[in-house]
Design a protein around this motif. Sequence first.
Motif, mmCIF file in Angstrom:
data_model
loop_
_atom_site.group_PDB
_atom_site.id
_atom_site.type_symbol
_atom_site.label_atom_id
_atom_site.label_comp_id
_atom_site.label_asym_id
_atom_site.label_seq_id
_atom_site.Cartn_x
_atom_site.Cartn_y
_atom_site.Cartn_z
ATOM 1 N N VAL A 1 0.859 -1.186 0.000
ATOM 2 C CA VAL A 1 0.000 0.000 0.000
ATOM 3 C C VAL A 1 0.895 1.235 0.000
ATOM 4 N N GLU A 2 0.379 2.322 -0.543
ATOM 5 C CA GLU A 2 1.152 3.557 -0.632
ATOM 6 C C GLU A 2 0.645 4.591 0.362
ATOM 7 N N ARG A 3 1.474 5.580 0.634
ATOM 8 C CA ARG A 3 1.055 6.709 1.464
ATOM 9 C C ARG A 3 -0.198 7.357 0.865
ATOM 10 N N ASN A 4 -1.104 7.761 1.741
ATOM 11 C CA ASN A 4 -2.363 8.421 1.363
ATOM 12 C C ASN A 4 -3.333 7.505 0.615
ATOM 13 N N GLU A 5 -3.007 6.222 0.497
ATOM 14 C CA GLU A 5 -3.925 5.301 -0.192
ATOM 15 C C GLU A 5 -5.101 4.968 0.719
ATOM 16 N N LEU A 6 -6.303 4.937 0.118
ATOM 17 C CA LEU A 6 -7.502 4.541 0.869
ATOM 18 C C LEU A 6 -7.591 3.015 0.843
ATOM 19 N N VAL A 7 -7.533 2.414 2.014
ATOM 20 C CA VAL A 7 -7.570 0.952 2.132
ATOM 21 C C VAL A 7 -8.960 0.530 2.606
ATOM 22 N N THR A 8 -9.580 -0.397 1.873
ATOM 23 C CA THR A 8 -10.878 -0.945 2.272
ATOM 24 C C THR A 8 -10.674 -2.362 2.794
ATOM 25 N N VAL A 9 -11.089 -2.581 4.025
ATOM 26 C CA VAL A 9 -10.929 -3.882 4.673
ATOM 27 C C VAL A 9 -12.304 -4.525 4.823
ATOM 28 N N SER A 10 -12.451 -5.758 4.338
ATOM 29 C CA SER A 10 -13.706 -6.495 4.442
ATOM 30 C C SER A 10 -13.551 -7.589 5.496
ATOM 31 N N VAL A 11 -14.442 -7.561 6.500
ATOM 32 C CA VAL A 11 -14.365 -8.512 7.620
ATOM 33 C C VAL A 11 -15.654 -9.325 7.675
ATOM 34 N N ARG A 12 -15.499 -10.649 7.695
ATOM 35 C CA ARG A 12 -16.651 -11.540 7.864
ATOM 36 C C ARG A 12 -16.636 -12.082 9.290
ATOM 37 N N ALA A 13 -17.761 -11.971 9.977
ATOM 38 C CA ALA A 13 -17.883 -12.472 11.346
ATOM 39 C C ALA A 13 -19.034 -13.467 11.403
ATOM 40 N N GLN A 14 -18.788 -14.582 12.111
ATOM 41 C CA GLN A 14 -19.799 -15.634 12.220
ATOM 42 C C GLN A 14 -19.934 -16.089 13.668
ATOM 43 N N ASP A 15 -21.158 -16.516 14.030
ATOM 44 C CA ASP A 15 -21.405 -16.998 15.380
ATOM 45 C C ASP A 15 -22.511 -18.047 15.316
ATOM 46 N N ALA A 16 -22.279 -19.200 15.934
ATOM 47 C CA ALA A 16 -23.228 -20.309 15.814
ATOM 48 C C ALA A 16 -24.479 -20.108 16.659
ATOM 49 N N VAL A 17 -24.328 -19.423 17.807
ATOM 50 C CA VAL A 17 -25.444 -19.259 18.741
ATOM 51 C C VAL A 17 -25.567 -17.793 19.135
ATOM 52 N N GLY A 18 -26.742 -17.238 19.006
ATOM 53 C CA GLY A 18 -26.982 -15.860 19.466
ATOM 54 C C GLY A 18 -26.714 -14.813 18.414
ATOM 55 N N GLY A 19 -25.547 -14.882 17.775
ATOM 56 C CA GLY A 19 -25.242 -13.942 16.706
ATOM 57 C C GLY A 19 -24.183 -12.918 17.070
ATOM 58 N N VAL A 20 -23.532 -12.389 16.045
ATOM 59 C CA VAL A 20 -22.506 -11.354 16.197
ATOM 60 C C VAL A 20 -23.187 -10.014 16.460
ATOM 61 N N SER A 21 -22.720 -9.300 17.490
ATOM 62 C CA SER A 21 -23.319 -8.001 17.815
ATOM 63 C C SER A 21 -22.384 -6.825 17.527
ATOM 64 N N ARG A 22 -21.071 -7.126 17.347
ATOM 65 C CA ARG A 22 -20.121 -6.034 17.125
ATOM 66 C C ARG A 22 -18.878 -6.572 16.427
ATOM 67 N N ILE A 23 -18.329 -5.756 15.505
ATOM 68 C CA ILE A 23 -17.075 -6.083 14.831
ATOM 69 C C ILE A 23 -16.100 -4.942 15.079
ATOM 70 N N ASN A 24 -14.889 -5.281 15.526
ATOM 71 C CA ASN A 24 -13.861 -4.284 15.817
ATOM 72 C C ASN A 24 -12.738 -4.387 14.788
ATOM 73 N N LEU A 25 -12.187 -3.231 14.400
ATOM 74 C CA LEU A 25 -11.043 -3.217 13.490
ATOM 75 C C LEU A 25 -10.034 -2.187 13.981
ATOM 76 N N THR A 26 -8.750 -2.582 14.000
ATOM 77 C CA THR A 26 -7.693 -1.641 14.360
ATOM 78 C C THR A 26 -6.545 -1.770 13.364
ATOM 79 N N ALA A 27 -5.813 -0.673 13.185
ATOM 80 C CA ALA A 27 -4.573 -0.682 12.406
ATOM 81 C C ALA A 27 -3.490 -0.071 13.285
ATOM 82 N N THR A 28 -2.330 -0.738 13.309
ATOM 83 C CA THR A 28 -1.203 -0.241 14.109
ATOM 84 C C THR A 28 0.060 -0.294 13.256
#
Length: 206
Positions: free
Chosen positions: A110-137
């Motif tokens: 990736v280059e400086r000033n580039e817009l990065v799009t991150v796609s995250v899939r979350a799955q849960d067998a019981v109850g369901g996913v209520s929140r997805i967190n993303l961090t970059a360091t």
Amino acid sequence: TNIVTLTSISVAPDKINLAALGQTCQLIVTGHYSDNHNRNLTGQASFGSANLAVATVSPSGLVLASGEGSTVISVAIAGVPPLIVDVTVDTSNDTPPTATILSPPNGIGVERNELVTVSVRAQDAVGGVSRINLTATGQTSFSDFHQVAPPSLDTTHTFTFTVSNTADIGGTITVSASATDSGGLVSPVTSIILNVVDTAPPVVTI
């Protein structure tokens, strides 16, 4: 003239087992009349929970698991005997959710000033996913989360961030994602590495 009267009510389901905090179940109340016809009376029934710490019930009959244990929901309509629905909340089989970064691929440049799009899939067998967190360091710092309402057993969300214009060429950015389910369980963290590159051709001045 025959006067048609309400003779009894029934409720479905008549027993509820919930396996995750935040899980819901809708009660349906049917009225049975003296001329043998039936009618949905859910909207006219009154509902009550004996133990709100285990399960709550809305005025429309939606039962929500709020804690571990057992309780009963009362279902009443004037003129006929009330009914009792047994509710059990047992979260011992509630497994943590999972999170997977679908894109971009690990190790991409990736280059400086580039817009990065991150796609995250979350799955849960019981109850369901209520929140997805993303961090970059690393060479770029970023943090965001998406609430998932209502909770979903399988959901994909996209996040976007811009690579810092002061990121070191040759440096790396670690992108990490995790998911939280309706019972408060958190998935293992999944991560990818992005490499900061400079693909712009050099400018030659004479």
